[in-house]
Design a protein around this motif. Structure first.
Motif, PDB file in Angstrom:
ATOM      1  N   CYS A 103       6.991   8.938  -1.106  1.00  0.00           N
ATOM      2  CA  CYS A 103       6.700   8.212  -2.341  1.00  0.00           C
ATOM      3  C   CYS A 103       7.884   7.366  -2.804  1.00  0.00           C
ATOM      4  N   ASP A 104       9.084   7.767  -2.394  1.00  0.00           N
ATOM      5  CA  ASP A 104      10.285   7.081  -2.856  1.00  0.00           C
ATOM      6  C   ASP A 104      10.871   6.131  -1.816  1.00  0.00           C
ATOM      7  N   ALA A 105      10.093   5.825  -0.782  1.00  0.00           N
ATOM      8  CA  ALA A 105      10.617   5.009   0.316  1.00  0.00           C
ATOM      9  C   ALA A 105      11.128   3.652  -0.160  1.00  0.00           C
ATOM     10  N   SER A 106      10.468   3.093  -1.174  1.00  0.00           N
ATOM     11  CA  SER A 106      10.854   1.765  -1.660  1.00  0.00           C
ATOM     12  C   SER A 106      11.577   1.820  -3.000  1.00  0.00           C
ATOM     13  N   GLY A 107      12.096   2.988  -3.318  1.00  0.00           N
ATOM     14  CA  GLY A 107      12.765   3.142  -4.614  1.00  0.00           C
ATOM     15  C   GLY A 107      12.032   4.153  -5.470  1.00  0.00           C
ATOM     16  N   GLY A 108      12.749   4.855  -6.313  1.00  0.00           N
ATOM     17  CA  GLY A 108      12.178   5.929  -7.119  1.00  0.00           C
ATOM     18  C   GLY A 108      10.931   5.539  -7.881  1.00  0.00           C
ATOM     19  N   GLY A 109       9.831   6.249  -7.601  1.00  0.00           N
ATOM     20  CA  GLY A 109       8.604   6.055  -8.358  1.00  0.00           C
ATOM     21  C   GLY A 109       7.775   4.851  -7.979  1.00  0.00           C
ATOM     22  N   SER A 110       8.270   4.007  -7.080  1.00  0.00           N
ATOM     23  CA  SER A 110       7.528   2.783  -6.766  1.00  0.00           C
ATOM     24  C   SER A 110       6.281   3.045  -5.937  1.00  0.00           C
ATOM     25  N   GLY A 111       6.178   4.249  -5.364  1.00  0.00           N
ATOM     26  CA  GLY A 111       5.026   4.561  -4.533  1.00  0.00           C
ATOM     27  C   GLY A 111       3.878   5.192  -5.280  1.00  0.00           C
ATOM     28  N   ILE A 112       3.916   5.167  -6.586  1.00  0.00           N
ATOM     29  CA  ILE A 112       2.845   5.789  -7.370  1.00  0.00           C
ATOM     30  C   ILE A 112       2.547   4.952  -8.603  1.00  0.00           C
ATOM     31  N   SER A 113       1.284   4.949  -9.001  1.00  0.00           N
ATOM     32  CA  SER A 113       0.846   4.256 -10.212  1.00  0.00           C
ATOM     33  C   SER A 113      -0.051   5.200 -10.997  1.00  0.00           C
ATOM     34  N   GLY A 114      -0.525   4.729 -12.151  1.00  0.00           N
ATOM     35  CA  GLY A 114      -1.435   5.543 -12.937  1.00  0.00           C
ATOM     36  C   GLY A 114      -0.786   6.139 -14.172  1.00  0.00           C
TER      37      GLY A 114
END
Length: 606
Positions: free
Chosen positions: A287-298
């Motif tokens: 989930c953090d591959a592109s930076g903290g929290g960028s892999g999740i929405s909602g």
């Protein structure tokens, strides 16, 4: 004392756990000496070093899961699988779930971890398969007791039968209508506390259950605050939340975090029955591959960004997704946010490094991962016995055949074959009540599973049992008929992708004859192409009156469809499961099984 104000009363404490705790005190020095040093040069798993002196840092294991929904037996079909990302970028599916296996996995995970807590993120019960739902989820509470669950938040489904029934599940006692199910046995309730910090009694303005709970061992203290989503009244029947107020999640957590700090509890975990949408369906996606929290929405993203930094980790749920992410707290410091999908298919193992000098969690040392509840491990014998006991009671009802299918009826996609089948069943039943019934609409959240051709325990002959039907539709909603103008019907379809459903569309499953185009390249209500809406080939007449069948939840305006709460000429029929069973019986046989609907009534443009 009123049911809504009854406190959690621990009863059956774990004898084995107490003996283990005593043993750990006696042998603490030996344990610490035997364990490898952590990054701080302290014993990584023990709490004591240098004789009886506690070492500064103590690893605390937090095992968590969410949205079990009474799935004691392994879920069937896609509901019982998880997707795993492979090293080469491909994915594979793994069969997962079932409390016989969950118990084995959790018990194995606890080995070597004397400081271990098991917590859950709500929806332990509700929308449950027959083995639990038929008995008002007493079997699931018994199973959770055996799992040594320490604490859970409430979820929206904990209110399916109202606050009084939730209080009974917490405190025990036989069902007020159905009584006791096992002769000579009184249901004893949950050994663990349900936390409902943001659910208030409308009259007293106080939480209906404990707002928080503190786990303690050898000077280590970890506080837990439990909340459900503020929007619970919009997704639960009106009777289930009557007399209750649901407050803002962030404000509530922040309030009780301050209260815990005043009591000297500085390590805090929030159990939040609200969740997010990861960028990948694979449980082990980074989930953090592109930076903290960028892999999740909602919704959970905004909650996580605003919950006080005093909270060290967030265990979440509700969306049935799997993720382990870090999202920055208001101070800009990364904080772990986790969810273990649903139905007991995964559990999360999080290491919280407790600093005995400060009483807080060393956040830089927190690590977490989701693990699959595989079915390749031995079954837990006590869970097998529990399932057998309740299946014996349910068998006379559950094993009755109600129909036949020629292939799996899946519950996947924007429009699902299972959703269409339910809508067709409700239209057919509606026409029996009133021949003028024109169409039926089914909310996707009310379709809890699909039907599998080779269901567990069958010979692969396509038989649909009552138990399988119950798993698909466990809510006992009624089928309701209402009159709407054509303009209102069009508005209902637009509400699928606008208003409260704008960010996360809820596409109603249409009965046969209703067709239209959903253009996802557009935004808001414009995603429903008005000119494309047809009923039996004819355009909807805005001025005409249409008789519409829905379940009682939708008929009350639930799931973000306020227009469905404005119908006239109400006629209330039987429960929705009976309508489905009646349809399957009438439209299928062993010689002529029902073919799954093609799910081609909605044309989706992407």
């Amino acid at each position: 004392m009123p049911a809504t104000s009854q406190p959690f009363r621990p009863r059956r404490r774990r004898v084995a756990g107490l003996l283990a705790a005593a043993a750990s005190l006696a042998t603490a020095g030996a344990l610490a000496a035997a364990l490898p040093a952590d990054a701080h040069g302290n014993p990584s798993g023990g709490g004591y070093g240098h004789g009886s002196k506690p070492s500064r840092y103590q690893d605390v294991q937090l095992l968590s899961f969410n949205d079990l929904h009474g799935n004691l037996e392994p879920p069937s079909g896609s509901s019982g699988r998880v997707t795993e990302l492979q090293a080469d970028g491909t994915t594979k599916t793994i069969d997962a779930g079932g409390v016989e296996y969950l118990a084995t996995h959790l018990r194995e995970a606890r080995k070597g971890n004397p400081y271990s807590i098991t917590a859950a993120g709500g929806d332990m019960v509700g929308a449950s398969p027959l083995i639990s739902g038929l008995f008002h989820d007493e079997p699931t509470i018994e199973a959770l007791n055996k799992l040594d669950l320490d604490v859970t938040s409430v979820g929206n489904h904990e209110f399916d039968e109202g606050a009084k029934e939730l209080a009974r599940l917490q405190n025990g006692g036989c069902h007020p209508v159905d009584g006791c199910y096992n002769d000579g046995e009184t249901f004893e309730g949950a050994d663990f506390p349900y936390l409902a910090a943001n659910v208030l009694d409308e009259k007293t303005k106080k939480p209906i259950l404990k707002p928080y709970w503190v786990w303690k061992k050898n000077g280590v203290k970890v506080g837990f605050i439990g909340v459900t989503l503020e929007g619970t009244p919009g997704i639960v029947s009106a009777d289930g939340v009557k007399g209750l107020q649901f407050k803002d999640e962030v404000e509530t957590i922040n309030k009780y975090a301050k209260e815990l700090q005043k009591q000297g509890v500085k390590s805090i975990v929030a159990l939040i029955h609200e969740g997010g949408f990861p960028a990948s369906a694979s449980y082990n996606y980074d989930c953090d591959a592109s930076g903290g929290g960028s892999g999740i929405s909602g919704p959970i993203v905004d909650i996580a960004k605003n919950v006080t930094p005093a909270v060290d980790a967030l265990v979440t749920g509700h969306t049935h997704n799997a993720y382990v992410c870090t999202i920055d707290d208001p101070s800009g410091k990364p904080r772990m946010v986790t969810s273990a999908a649903s139905f007991g298919r995964l559990y999360t193992d999080t290491t919280l490094t407790y600093d005995r000098f400060t009483g807080d969690i060393a956040r830089t040392a927190v690590k977490s991962a989701n693990h699959v509840v595989t079915r390749t491990v031995p079954k837990a014998a006590d869970m097998t016995a529990l399932i057998s006991k309740w299946n014996t009671l349910a068998a006379p009802i559950g094993n009755r055949a109600i129909g036949y299918i020629s292939a799996d009826v899946n519950n996947t996609g924007t429009e699902s074959p299972m959703g269409d089948l339910i809508a067709d069943a409700q239209l057919a039943y509606g026409k029996e009540l009133d021949p003028e019934t024109d169409l039926a609409l089914m909310n996707p959240g009310g379709v809890r599973a699909g039907l599998t051709y080779a269901a567990k325990g069958s010979e692969g002959d396509g038989v649909v049992t009552y138990a399988e039907g119950f798993t698909v539709q466990p809510f006992a909603n009624t089928v309701n008929l209402q009159d709407f103008t054509g303009a209102q019907v069009i508005q209902v379809l637009k509400e699928q992708v606008s208003g409260t459903n704008a960010a996360a569309p809820k596409v109603l499953q249409p009965s046969s004859g209703l067709t239209y185009t959903l253009d996802l390249t557009k935004t808001g209500a414009d995603r429903v192409v008005t000119d494309s809406i047809r009923l039996n080939g004819a355009a909807i007449d805005a001025a005409a009156t249409y008789r519409v069948a829905t379940n009682s939840f939708l008929a009350g305006g639930g799931d973000g469809f306020p227009t469905l709460g404005q119908g006239t000429g109400d006629l209330v029929g039987t429960d929705d499961l009976s309508a489905l069973a009646q349809y399957l019986t009438a439209h299928s046989s062993a010689a002529s099984p029902l073919t799954p609907p093609a799910a081609n009534r909605i044309t989706v443009v992407q």
